[in-house]
Design a protein around this motif. Structure first.
Motif, short mmCIF file in Angstrom:
data_model
loop_
_atom_site.label_atom_id
_atom_site.label_comp_id
_atom_site.label_asym_id
_atom_site.label_seq_id
_atom_site.Cartn_x
_atom_site.Cartn_y
_atom_site.Cartn_z
N LEU A 86 64.44 0.73 68.86
CA LEU A 86 64.56 -0.28 67.81
C LEU A 86 63.19 -0.60 67.23
O LEU A 86 63.03 -0.77 66.03
CB LEU A 86 65.22 -1.54 68.35
N ASP A 87 62.19 -0.70 68.11
CA ASP A 87 60.81 -0.93 67.67
C ASP A 87 59.87 -0.46 68.77
O ASP A 87 59.89 -1.00 69.87
CB ASP A 87 60.58 -2.40 67.35
N LEU A 88 59.06 0.53 68.46
CA LEU A 88 58.08 1.02 69.43
C LEU A 88 56.67 0.97 68.86
O LEU A 88 55.75 1.56 69.43
CB LEU A 88 58.41 2.46 69.85
N GLU A 89 56.48 0.23 67.77
CA GLU A 89 55.20 0.26 67.07
C GLU A 89 54.45 -1.07 67.09
O GLU A 89 53.38 -1.17 66.47
CB GLU A 89 55.42 0.71 65.62
N SER A 94 52.26 -5.89 72.04
CA SER A 94 52.72 -5.21 73.27
C SER A 94 54.18 -5.53 73.58
O SER A 94 54.54 -5.84 74.71
CB SER A 94 51.82 -5.59 74.46
N ILE A 95 55.02 -5.44 72.56
CA ILE A 95 56.45 -5.65 72.71
C ILE A 95 57.18 -4.40 72.23
O ILE A 95 56.87 -3.86 71.17
CB ILE A 95 56.94 -6.88 71.92
N ILE A 96 58.14 -3.93 73.04
CA ILE A 96 58.98 -2.81 72.65
C ILE A 96 60.44 -3.23 72.74
O ILE A 96 60.79 -4.19 73.44
CB ILE A 96 58.75 -1.56 73.53
N ASN A 122 60.16 -17.40 67.52
CA ASN A 122 60.69 -16.84 66.26
C ASN A 122 60.20 -15.41 66.02
O ASN A 122 59.82 -15.05 64.92
CB ASN A 122 60.30 -17.73 65.08
N TYR A 123 60.24 -14.64 67.09
CA TYR A 123 59.81 -13.23 67.00
C TYR A 123 60.94 -12.41 66.38
O TYR A 123 62.10 -12.52 66.78
CB TYR A 123 59.47 -12.70 68.39
N THR A 124 60.62 -11.59 65.40
CA THR A 124 61.62 -10.78 64.73
C THR A 124 61.88 -9.49 65.51
O THR A 124 60.95 -8.77 65.88
CB THR A 124 61.15 -10.42 63.31
N ILE A 125 63.15 -9.23 65.77
CA ILE A 125 63.55 -7.99 66.43
C ILE A 125 64.61 -7.29 65.58
O ILE A 125 65.36 -7.93 64.83
CB ILE A 125 64.10 -8.23 67.85
N TYR A 162 64.67 -3.62 59.77
CA TYR A 162 63.41 -3.98 60.42
C TYR A 162 63.06 -2.90 61.42
O TYR A 162 63.89 -2.52 62.26
CB TYR A 162 63.53 -5.34 61.11
N ALA A 163 61.83 -2.39 61.37
CA ALA A 163 61.36 -1.31 62.25
C ALA A 163 62.35 -0.14 62.14
O ALA A 163 62.61 0.33 61.05
CB ALA A 163 61.20 -1.82 63.67
N GLN A 164 62.94 0.28 63.28
CA GLN A 164 63.88 1.40 63.24
C GLN A 164 65.34 0.95 63.19
O GLN A 164 66.25 1.74 63.44
CB GLN A 164 63.67 2.30 64.46
N ALA A 165 65.59 -0.32 62.89
CA ALA A 165 66.94 -0.87 62.93
C ALA A 165 67.41 -1.29 61.54
O ALA A 165 66.60 -1.56 60.64
CB ALA A 165 67.00 -2.07 63.89
N ASP A 166 68.72 -1.38 61.38
CA ASP A 166 69.31 -1.75 60.09
C ASP A 166 69.51 -3.26 59.95
O ASP A 166 69.78 -3.74 58.84
CB ASP A 166 70.67 -1.06 59.91
N TYR A 167 69.41 -3.99 61.05
CA TYR A 167 69.60 -5.44 61.04
C TYR A 167 68.44 -6.11 61.75
O TYR A 167 67.70 -5.47 62.50
CB TYR A 167 70.93 -5.83 61.71
N ARG A 168 68.32 -7.40 61.54
CA ARG A 168 67.25 -8.15 62.20
C ARG A 168 67.73 -9.54 62.57
O ARG A 168 68.70 -10.06 62.03
CB ARG A 168 66.03 -8.26 61.29
N THR A 169 67.00 -10.14 63.53
CA THR A 169 67.18 -11.54 63.87
C THR A 169 65.87 -12.04 64.48
O THR A 169 64.93 -11.27 64.63
CB THR A 169 68.35 -11.76 64.85
N THR A 170 65.79 -13.31 64.79
CA THR A 170 64.60 -13.85 65.45
C THR A 170 65.00 -14.48 66.78
O THR A 170 66.12 -14.98 66.93
CB THR A 170 63.90 -14.91 64.58
#
Length: 199
Positions: A86-89, A94-96, A122-125, A162-170
Protein backbone atom coordinates in the motif's frame (compact mmCIF):
# COMPACT_ATOMS: atom_id res chain seq x y z
CA UNK A 1 12.98 -1.06 28.45
CA UNK A 2 9.60 -0.20 26.95
CA UNK A 3 11.25 0.46 23.58
CA UNK A 4 12.95 -2.95 23.57
CA UNK A 5 9.64 -4.74 24.15
CA UNK A 6 7.77 -2.46 21.75
CA UNK A 7 10.36 -3.19 19.06
CA UNK A 8 10.03 -6.93 19.64
CA UNK A 9 6.23 -6.83 19.44
CA UNK A 10 6.51 -4.76 16.25
CA UNK A 11 9.01 -7.23 14.78
CA UNK A 12 6.80 -10.22 15.56
CA UNK A 13 3.63 -8.61 14.19
CA UNK A 14 5.47 -7.61 11.01
CA UNK A 15 6.76 -11.17 10.61
CA UNK A 16 3.35 -12.77 11.23
CA UNK A 17 1.67 -10.37 8.78
CA UNK A 18 4.34 -10.76 6.09
CA UNK A 19 4.33 -13.76 3.71
CA UNK A 20 6.58 -16.64 4.68
CA UNK A 21 6.86 -19.20 7.44
CA UNK A 22 7.45 -18.12 11.02
CA UNK A 23 10.31 -18.92 13.38
CA UNK A 24 10.44 -18.18 17.09
CA UNK A 25 13.10 -19.63 19.37
CA UNK A 26 12.23 -20.95 22.83
CA UNK A 27 11.95 -18.07 25.29
CA UNK A 28 11.31 -15.53 22.57
CA UNK A 29 7.58 -15.66 23.30
CA UNK A 30 8.12 -13.87 26.63
CA UNK A 31 11.32 -11.95 25.94
CA UNK A 32 13.99 -13.98 27.73
CA UNK A 33 17.13 -11.87 27.98
CA UNK A 34 19.66 -14.70 27.65
CA UNK A 35 20.03 -17.06 24.70
CA UNK A 36 18.21 -20.38 25.00
CA UNK A 37 20.47 -23.15 26.30
CA UNK A 38 19.51 -26.83 26.02
CA UNK A 39 20.96 -27.78 29.44
CA UNK A 40 18.90 -25.37 31.55
CA UNK A 41 15.31 -24.34 31.97
CA UNK A 42 13.85 -21.23 30.41
CA UNK A 43 13.78 -18.16 32.65
CA UNK A 44 10.10 -18.49 33.53
CA UNK A 45 10.61 -16.37 36.64
CA UNK A 46 10.72 -13.30 34.37
CA UNK A 47 6.95 -13.57 33.99
CA UNK A 48 6.59 -12.67 37.66
CA UNK A 49 9.48 -10.19 37.78
CA UNK A 50 8.40 -7.77 35.06
CA UNK A 51 4.95 -7.11 33.50
CA UNK A 52 6.57 -6.48 30.12
CA UNK A 53 7.43 -10.19 29.89
CA UNK A 54 3.92 -11.39 30.75
CA UNK A 55 2.48 -8.80 28.37
CA UNK A 56 4.68 -10.11 25.58
CA UNK A 57 3.60 -13.67 26.32
CA UNK A 58 -0.05 -12.65 26.01
CA UNK A 59 0.75 -10.76 22.82
CA UNK A 60 2.30 -13.84 21.17
CA UNK A 61 -0.67 -15.98 22.22
CA UNK A 62 -3.14 -13.48 20.71
CA UNK A 63 -0.94 -13.14 17.62
CA UNK A 64 -1.09 -16.90 17.07
CA UNK A 65 -4.87 -16.82 17.44
CA UNK A 66 -4.98 -14.01 14.89
CA UNK A 67 -2.91 -16.10 12.49
CA UNK A 68 -5.06 -19.21 12.85
CA UNK A 69 -8.33 -17.32 12.48
CA UNK A 70 -7.51 -15.22 9.40
CA UNK A 71 -6.92 -17.14 6.13
CA UNK A 72 -5.50 -13.98 4.56
CA UNK A 73 -2.31 -14.63 6.55
CA UNK A 74 -1.66 -18.08 5.11
CA UNK A 75 -3.90 -19.17 2.21
CA UNK A 76 -1.86 -17.30 -0.43
CA UNK A 77 1.41 -17.44 1.49
CA UNK A 78 3.43 -18.70 -1.49
CA UNK A 79 1.68 -16.69 -4.19
CA UNK A 80 2.21 -13.07 -5.26
CA UNK A 81 -1.60 -12.77 -5.28
CA UNK A 82 -1.56 -12.81 -1.48
CA UNK A 83 0.45 -9.63 -0.95
CA UNK A 84 0.26 -6.03 -2.18
CA UNK A 85 2.14 -2.96 -1.01
CA UNK A 86 0.00 0.00 0.00
CA UNK A 87 2.91 2.33 0.80
CA UNK A 88 6.59 1.44 0.89
CA UNK A 89 8.04 4.87 0.17
CA UNK A 90 7.53 6.86 3.39
CA UNK A 91 11.19 6.65 4.36
CA UNK A 92 11.03 10.01 6.17
CA UNK A 93 8.63 8.63 8.77
CA UNK A 94 9.76 4.97 8.62
CA UNK A 95 6.21 3.72 8.14
CA UNK A 96 5.20 0.94 5.75
CA UNK A 97 1.82 -0.58 4.94
CA UNK A 98 0.60 -3.54 2.93
CA UNK A 99 -2.41 -5.81 2.45
CA UNK A 100 -2.65 -9.62 2.72
CA UNK A 101 -5.30 -11.51 0.74
CA UNK A 102 -7.00 -14.88 1.19
CA UNK A 103 -8.21 -16.97 -1.79
CA UNK A 104 -11.33 -14.81 -1.64
CA UNK A 105 -9.85 -11.34 -2.10
CA UNK A 106 -12.79 -9.81 -0.25
CA UNK A 107 -11.19 -11.40 2.82
CA UNK A 108 -8.05 -9.35 3.42
CA UNK A 109 -6.08 -7.66 6.19
CA UNK A 110 -4.30 -4.31 6.13
CA UNK A 111 -1.12 -3.82 8.15
CA UNK A 112 0.45 -0.47 9.07
CA UNK A 113 3.84 -0.46 10.83
CA UNK A 114 5.61 2.46 12.51
CA UNK A 115 9.33 1.88 13.11
CA UNK A 116 9.90 5.08 15.12
CA UNK A 117 9.15 5.95 18.79
CA UNK A 118 6.95 8.82 17.59
CA UNK A 119 3.15 8.91 17.62
CA UNK A 120 1.62 10.11 14.35
CA UNK A 121 -1.71 11.92 14.42
CA UNK A 122 -4.01 12.09 11.39
CA UNK A 123 -1.54 10.04 9.38
CA UNK A 124 -2.75 9.31 5.85
CA UNK A 125 -2.75 5.67 4.76
CA UNK A 126 -3.87 3.99 1.56
CA UNK A 127 -6.58 1.32 1.55
CA UNK A 128 -7.40 -1.23 -1.15
CA UNK A 129 -11.20 -0.83 -1.21
CA UNK A 130 -13.91 1.62 -0.27
CA UNK A 131 -15.27 -0.63 2.48
CA UNK A 132 -15.13 0.42 6.10
CA UNK A 133 -12.14 -0.93 8.02
CA UNK A 134 -12.04 -1.89 11.67
CA UNK A 135 -8.85 -1.95 13.72
CA UNK A 136 -8.73 -5.49 15.07
CA UNK A 137 -5.19 -5.88 16.43
CA UNK A 138 -2.51 -3.53 17.71
CA UNK A 139 0.87 -4.35 19.21
CA UNK A 140 0.68 -1.17 21.33
CA UNK A 141 -2.34 -2.23 23.40
CA UNK A 142 -1.90 -1.72 27.14
CA UNK A 143 -2.56 -5.41 27.87
CA UNK A 144 0.69 -6.14 26.03
CA UNK A 145 2.67 -3.41 27.81
CA UNK A 146 2.08 -0.74 25.18
CA UNK A 147 1.05 2.89 25.54
CA UNK A 148 -2.53 2.37 24.42
CA UNK A 149 -2.63 5.54 22.32
CA UNK A 150 -4.15 3.73 19.34
CA UNK A 151 -7.82 4.18 18.58
CA UNK A 152 -9.92 1.04 18.12
CA UNK A 153 -12.45 2.39 15.67
CA UNK A 154 -13.98 2.10 12.23
CA UNK A 155 -12.35 3.97 9.34
CA UNK A 156 -14.32 5.07 6.28
CA UNK A 157 -12.11 5.51 3.19
CA UNK A 158 -12.55 8.17 0.54
CA UNK A 159 -12.09 7.45 -3.17
CA UNK A 160 -8.86 9.39 -3.54
CA UNK A 161 -5.71 7.50 -4.60
CA UNK A 162 -2.76 7.56 -2.21
CA UNK A 163 0.65 5.89 -2.67
CA UNK A 164 -0.09 2.48 -4.25
CA UNK A 165 -3.76 2.40 -3.15
CA UNK A 166 -7.01 3.60 -4.71
CA UNK A 167 -8.50 4.86 -1.43
CA UNK A 168 -7.26 6.75 1.59
CA UNK A 169 -8.10 7.53 5.19
CA UNK A 170 -6.37 9.03 8.23
CA UNK A 171 -5.57 7.38 11.55
CA UNK A 172 -3.47 7.68 14.68
CA UNK A 173 -0.31 5.54 14.47
CA UNK A 174 1.16 4.50 17.87
CA UNK A 175 4.92 4.51 18.50
CA UNK A 176 7.03 1.46 17.59
CA UNK A 177 3.89 -0.46 16.78
CA UNK A 178 1.89 -2.24 14.13
CA UNK A 179 -1.84 -1.95 13.53
CA UNK A 180 -3.98 -4.50 11.69
CA UNK A 181 -7.30 -3.66 10.06
CA UNK A 182 -10.02 -5.78 8.48
CA UNK A 183 -12.52 -4.72 5.84
CA UNK A 184 -16.01 -4.87 7.29
CA UNK A 185 -18.90 -6.61 5.55
CA UNK A 186 -22.54 -5.79 6.08
CA UNK A 187 -24.58 -8.69 7.39
CA UNK A 188 -28.33 -8.93 8.08
CA UNK A 189 -29.32 -7.74 11.51
CA UNK A 190 -25.99 -6.08 12.29
CA UNK A 191 -26.04 -2.40 13.04
CA UNK A 192 -23.73 -0.36 10.86
CA UNK A 193 -21.82 1.08 13.81
CA UNK A 194 -21.25 -2.19 15.70
CA UNK A 195 -17.70 -3.48 16.10
CA UNK A 196 -16.18 -6.78 15.06
CA UNK A 197 -13.29 -8.01 17.18
CA UNK A 198 -10.75 -10.48 15.88
CA UNK A 199 -9.28 -12.11 18.98
Amino acid sequence: TWQKFANLRLLLLTMWMHPGKKLLFMGGEFGQWSEWYCKKSLDWHLLQDNPFHSGLQRFVADLNRLYRKRPALWEEDCSPEGFTWLDLEDRNNSIISFVRYAHNREDHLVGVFNFTPQTFFNYTIGLPTGRQYRQIFCSDDTVYGGSGVSESRVYTPVADPYAQADYRTTMKIPPLAGVTGHGRTRSPGRRQGSAQRLV
